[in-house]
Every structure is written in structure tokens, then in C-alpha cells.
Scaffold this motif. Structure first.
Motif, PDB file in Angstrom:
ATOM      1  N   GLU A   1       0.833  -1.207   0.000  1.00  0.00           N
ATOM      2  CA  GLU A   1       0.000   0.000   0.000  1.00  0.00           C
ATOM      3  C   GLU A   1       0.867   1.256   0.000  1.00  0.00           C
ATOM      4  N   LYS A   2       1.939   1.239   0.774  1.00  0.00           N
ATOM      5  CA  LYS A   2       2.851   2.382   0.801  1.00  0.00           C
ATOM      6  C   LYS A   2       3.535   2.559  -0.560  1.00  0.00           C
ATOM      7  N   LEU A   3       3.928   1.457  -1.177  1.00  0.00           N
ATOM      8  CA  LEU A   3       4.594   1.534  -2.481  1.00  0.00           C
ATOM      9  C   LEU A   3       3.636   2.014  -3.558  1.00  0.00           C
ATOM     10  N   ALA A   4       2.397   1.541  -3.505  1.00  0.00           N
ATOM     11  CA  ALA A   4       1.389   1.984  -4.482  1.00  0.00           C
ATOM     12  C   ALA A   4       1.158   3.483  -4.371  1.00  0.00           C
ATOM     13  N   ALA A   5       1.143   3.992  -3.150  1.00  0.00           N
ATOM     14  CA  ALA A   5       0.945   5.431  -2.945  1.00  0.00           C
ATOM     15  C   ALA A   5       2.084   6.249  -3.535  1.00  0.00           C
ATOM     16  N   LEU A   6       3.263   5.642  -3.629  1.00  0.00           N
ATOM     17  CA  LEU A   6       4.418   6.323  -4.218  1.00  0.00           C
ATOM     18  C   LEU A   6       4.436   6.220  -5.740  1.00  0.00           C
ATOM     19  N   GLY A   7       3.577   5.352  -6.285  1.00  0.00           N
ATOM     20  CA  GLY A   7       3.543   5.178  -7.734  1.00  0.00           C
ATOM     21  C   GLY A   7       4.382   4.032  -8.246  1.00  0.00           C
ATOM     22  N   VAL A   8       4.898   3.186  -7.346  1.00  0.00           N
ATOM     23  CA  VAL A   8       5.691   2.032  -7.767  1.00  0.00           C
ATOM     24  C   VAL A   8       4.793   1.056  -8.518  1.00  0.00           C
ATOM     25  N   ARG A   9       5.271   0.555  -9.662  1.00  0.00           N
ATOM     26  CA  ARG A   9       4.439  -0.283 -10.533  1.00  0.00           C
ATOM     27  C   ARG A   9       4.867  -1.739 -10.606  1.00  0.00           C
ATOM     28  N   VAL A  10       6.047  -2.078 -10.077  1.00  0.00           N
ATOM     29  CA  VAL A  10       6.501  -3.478 -10.097  1.00  0.00           C
ATOM     30  C   VAL A  10       7.000  -3.838  -8.703  1.00  0.00           C
ATOM     31  N   VAL A  11       6.391  -4.876  -8.116  1.00  0.00           N
ATOM     32  CA  VAL A  11       6.753  -5.339  -6.778  1.00  0.00           C
ATOM     33  C   VAL A  11       6.984  -6.841  -6.850  1.00  0.00           C
ATOM     34  N   ALA A  12       8.163  -7.282  -6.427  1.00  0.00           N
ATOM     35  CA  ALA A  12       8.488  -8.703  -6.444  1.00  0.00           C
ATOM     36  C   ALA A  12       8.525  -9.221  -5.006  1.00  0.00           C
ATOM     37  N   LEU A  13       7.636 -10.159  -4.705  1.00  0.00           N
ATOM     38  CA  LEU A  13       7.655 -10.798  -3.392  1.00  0.00           C
ATOM     39  C   LEU A  13       8.825 -11.774  -3.371  1.00  0.00           C
ATOM     40  N   SER A  14       9.708 -11.611  -2.404  1.00  0.00           N
ATOM     41  CA  SER A  14      11.005 -12.282  -2.473  1.00  0.00           C
ATOM     42  C   SER A  14      11.244 -13.183  -1.260  1.00  0.00           C
ATOM     43  N   ASP A  15      11.565 -14.427  -1.579  1.00  0.00           N
ATOM     44  CA  ASP A  15      11.873 -15.431  -0.564  1.00  0.00           C
ATOM     45  C   ASP A  15      13.388 -15.505  -0.434  1.00  0.00           C
ATOM     46  N   THR A  16      13.934 -14.661   0.404  1.00  0.00           N
ATOM     47  CA  THR A  16      15.375 -14.447   0.455  1.00  0.00           C
ATOM     48  C   THR A  16      16.138 -15.659   0.972  1.00  0.00           C
ATOM     49  N   ILE A  17      15.507 -16.460   1.826  1.00  0.00           N
ATOM     50  CA  ILE A  17      16.226 -17.576   2.449  1.00  0.00           C
ATOM     51  C   ILE A  17      15.621 -18.939   2.112  1.00  0.00           C
ATOM     52  N   GLY A  18      14.673 -18.975   1.177  1.00  0.00           N
ATOM     53  CA  GLY A  18      14.088 -20.252   0.790  1.00  0.00           C
ATOM     54  C   GLY A  18      13.102 -20.796   1.800  1.00  0.00           C
ATOM     55  N   ALA A  19      12.476 -19.914   2.591  1.00  0.00           N
ATOM     56  CA  ALA A  19      11.580 -20.356   3.657  1.00  0.00           C
ATOM     57  C   ALA A  19      10.143 -20.578   3.191  1.00  0.00           C
ATOM     58  N   SER A  20       9.810 -20.170   1.982  1.00  0.00           N
ATOM     59  CA  SER A  20       8.415 -20.194   1.545  1.00  0.00           C
ATOM     60  C   SER A  20       7.910 -21.612   1.318  1.00  0.00           C
ATOM     61  N   THR A  21       6.617 -21.750   1.464  1.00  0.00           N
ATOM     62  CA  THR A  21       5.898 -22.988   1.175  1.00  0.00           C
ATOM     63  C   THR A  21       4.644 -22.600   0.408  1.00  0.00           C
ATOM     64  N   PRO A  22       3.975 -23.549  -0.247  1.00  0.00           N
ATOM     65  CA  PRO A  22       2.717 -23.203  -0.911  1.00  0.00           C
ATOM     66  C   PRO A  22       1.735 -22.501   0.020  1.00  0.00           C
ATOM     67  N   GLU A  23       1.739 -22.894   1.286  1.00  0.00           N
ATOM     68  CA  GLU A  23       0.801 -22.309   2.250  1.00  0.00           C
ATOM     69  C   GLU A  23       1.103 -20.844   2.538  1.00  0.00           C
ATOM     70  N   THR A  24       2.365 -20.440   2.378  1.00  0.00           N
ATOM     71  CA  THR A  24       2.694 -19.028   2.593  1.00  0.00           C
ATOM     72  C   THR A  24       2.776 -18.236   1.293  1.00  0.00           C
ATOM     73  N   ILE A  25       2.915 -18.918   0.169  1.00  0.00           N
ATOM     74  CA  ILE A  25       3.005 -18.240  -1.125  1.00  0.00           C
ATOM     75  C   ILE A  25       1.630 -17.844  -1.648  1.00  0.00           C
ATOM     76  N   ILE A  26       0.679 -18.747  -1.552  1.00  0.00           N
ATOM     77  CA  ILE A  26      -0.625 -18.518  -2.185  1.00  0.00           C
ATOM     78  C   ILE A  26      -1.383 -17.319  -1.603  1.00  0.00           C
ATOM     79  N   PRO A  27      -1.532 -17.187  -0.273  1.00  0.00           N
ATOM     80  CA  PRO A  27      -2.358 -16.094   0.249  1.00  0.00           C
ATOM     81  C   PRO A  27      -1.942 -14.692  -0.181  1.00  0.00           C
ATOM     82  N   PRO A  28      -0.652 -14.309  -0.071  1.00  0.00           N
ATOM     83  CA  PRO A  28      -0.326 -12.927  -0.453  1.00  0.00           C
ATOM     84  C   PRO A  28      -0.545 -12.637  -1.932  1.00  0.00           C
TER      85      PRO A  28
END
Length: 283
Positions: free
Chosen positions: A159-186
């Protein structure tokens, strides 16, 4: 569908310095493949990332005459952004904004509040300079420091980035911790909530968990994926043991099986694969 190839992420933690001419040869091979974007280098302190101290020299040797691929450079502060803005060949400037306060300090030596102030300035300068700012929400799927994370936190940052006009946002799993259960909702929540933002997935992974991660993000609506040939690389600021990047060849296999055209020149792709072995095994 957009595939972003990230040799910068593959190279940055490599202990032995890869000669400039070798980097240039490899990047030119990747430019012939037809990726949407090439995350080719970074303008950061050579003390922090010595492997990429020659980004300007590498850029000077790239053959951009017959490629549709756009160039992306990573920066860690406004000074780096100003340097990147000076190159007409670069279309995208990437900045890692962590949802973890600890990692923001560790990665860019500033607080999240300070980083957001710089993002606002970078966004304004990118708009004035005809470039696009890509913000990576790093530690987006958890962190090893105990800092708070959940989809609502990602929503607040977006929301903060959208207010600034940012148009590309990459959700990043920096340490490989993601699972389908945490990837799908966001992804499922953010994509329809922010229709003016293109969301990407920058997922670090182990060789055995890549498919479930790609499948989760794809099924949740993501159509922008970062990868690196061979699954090489990771974030040297995140942990002592690097978790690899998403292997691009796995992304291609997944998309082909799903009937999604990649638009890649596969002969050039295979040649780049062969060259990557020489770059990262021995030069």
C-alpha cells in the motif's frame, strides 16, 4: 508471462572473481535467449559485493543491438540509483526493501523508514529519467530473526509503495523459507487489490521444493518469475549457507508442461546453459 533471468544474483556470492570478459560473454549469450529482463549487475559498494565491482565495464561490452531483453540493475541506496540512472541502456532499477527490520539494516545499513524515504526519491527520479523502479519485498515469506511477517504486513508495504507510484513489486523469498501455504495467500490477495502493480515472484529454493513453489505462485495468479540458470546463487547478506535461486530451466519445464509459451529461443537457451557451466565451474 515474463521470465527474468538473474545472473547478477547467481554471481554476487561467488567467491572466486569471475573475469569481466567472462561475465560479458555469458550475459551476451543470455541476451540472445529472449528473456523479458536480464538482472545483469548492481551498482553497490565493491566492499559489500566485490564480485560485481565491474558492472560498468560489463555493461559497456553488452551487445544490445538485436535483443528485446531489457536490463535491470540492483542498487542499495540513492547513490547507486543515481549511477544507474546515468546509463540509457538500463530500463529497470531494482531496490531490496525488506519487511524485516533486522535484514534491512544488515542488507542496506538503514532502517525500513529510511529505506522507504529513499524509495520515494528513487521512484521520483526514475519517473523523471524514464526508467521503472522494481521493489523487491525481501524476507517476504519469513525471516530467521523473529521479525513479524504475514500477508497483512506485505499488504501494508505494498500500500505504501502503491501510494508512491511504484508499478513493479516482487515478493522475495530471500532464504528459501516459503511454502505453498505461505506463497498462495499474499499473491491471491495482493494481485486483485492492486491492479496497477505487476507482482513478481523471486523465490529462492532447494532443488527438491521448486515445483511446489512455482505451482503455488502461478496458480495464485503470478505471471512474472525470476530465475537463474542452474539454480545458482542466493543472497550473501542473508545467511552463511546460500539457498539457490529458482533454476530457470525448471521454470521453462513447468511453463511448457502448462502450455504457456515462453517466447524463448531454445537453441540460444541451451548454449547459455553450456556456457554457464564454464562460468561457474571453471574459467
Amino acid at each position: 508471462m515474463k521470465l527474468i533471468e538473474c545472473p547478477r544474483d547467481a554471481m554476487q556470492g561467488w567467491t572466486e572473481f569471475i573475469p569481466t570478459e567472462t561475465k560479458t560473454e555469458y550475459l551476451n549469450a543470455l541476451l540472445r535467449v529472449g528473456f523479458d529482463t536480464l538482472d545483469f549487475g548492481s551498482f553497490v559498494s565493491p566492499k559489500a559485493i566485490p564480485q560485481l565491482r565491474d558492472t560498468a565495464e560489463v555493461l559497456a561490452g553488452l551487445d544490445l543491438s538485436s535483443t528485446r531483453t531489457k536490463l535491470l540493475a540492483i542498487v542499495a541506496n540513492l547513490r547507486g540509483a543515481e549511477t544507474a540512472l546515468g546509463y540509457s541502456e538500463i530500463q529497470y532499477i531494482g531496490f531490496p526493501l525488506s519487511v524485516s527490520e533486522t535484514f534491512q539494516q544488515r542488507n542496506t545499513n538503514k532502517s525500513i523508514a529510511e529505506a522507504l524515504t529513499e524509495v520515494a526519491d528513487m521512484q521520483n527520479r526514475c519517473e523523471q529519467g524514464g526508467k521503472t523502479l522494481v521493489v523487491y519485498l525481501s524476507m517476504g515469506f519469513g525471516n530467521p530473526y523473529g521479525d513479524p511477517w504475514n500477508p497483512a504486513v506485505l499488504g501494508e508495504f505494498t500500500e505504501k509503495l502503491a501510494a508512491l507510484g511504484v508499478r513493479v513489486v516482487a515478493l522475495s523469498d530471500t532464504i528459501g523459507a516459503s511454502t505453498p501455504e505461505t506463497i498462495i495467500p499474499p499473491f491471491r490477495e495482493l494481485i486483485p487489490a492492486f491492479p496497477n502493480i505487476e507482482f513478481g515472484a523471486h523465490l529462492h529454493t532447494t532443488p527438491t521444493t521448486w515445483r511446489e513453489k512455482v505451482d503455488a505462485a502461478f496458480e495464485a495468479g503470478c505471471r512474472r518469475f525470476d530465475g537463474a540458470l542452474g539454480g545458482i546463487g542466493g543472497c550473501p547478506m542473508a545467511a552463511d549457507q546460500l539457498t539457490g535461486n529458482m533454476a530457470t530451466e525448471n521454470l521453462v519445464t513447468y511453463l511448457e508442461a502448462a502450455g504457456v509459451p515462453t517466447g524463448l529461443h531454445m537453441e540460444a537457451f541451451r548454449e547459455a546453459q553450456r556456457l554457464s557451466q564454464r562460468v561457474f565451474v571453471g574459467h
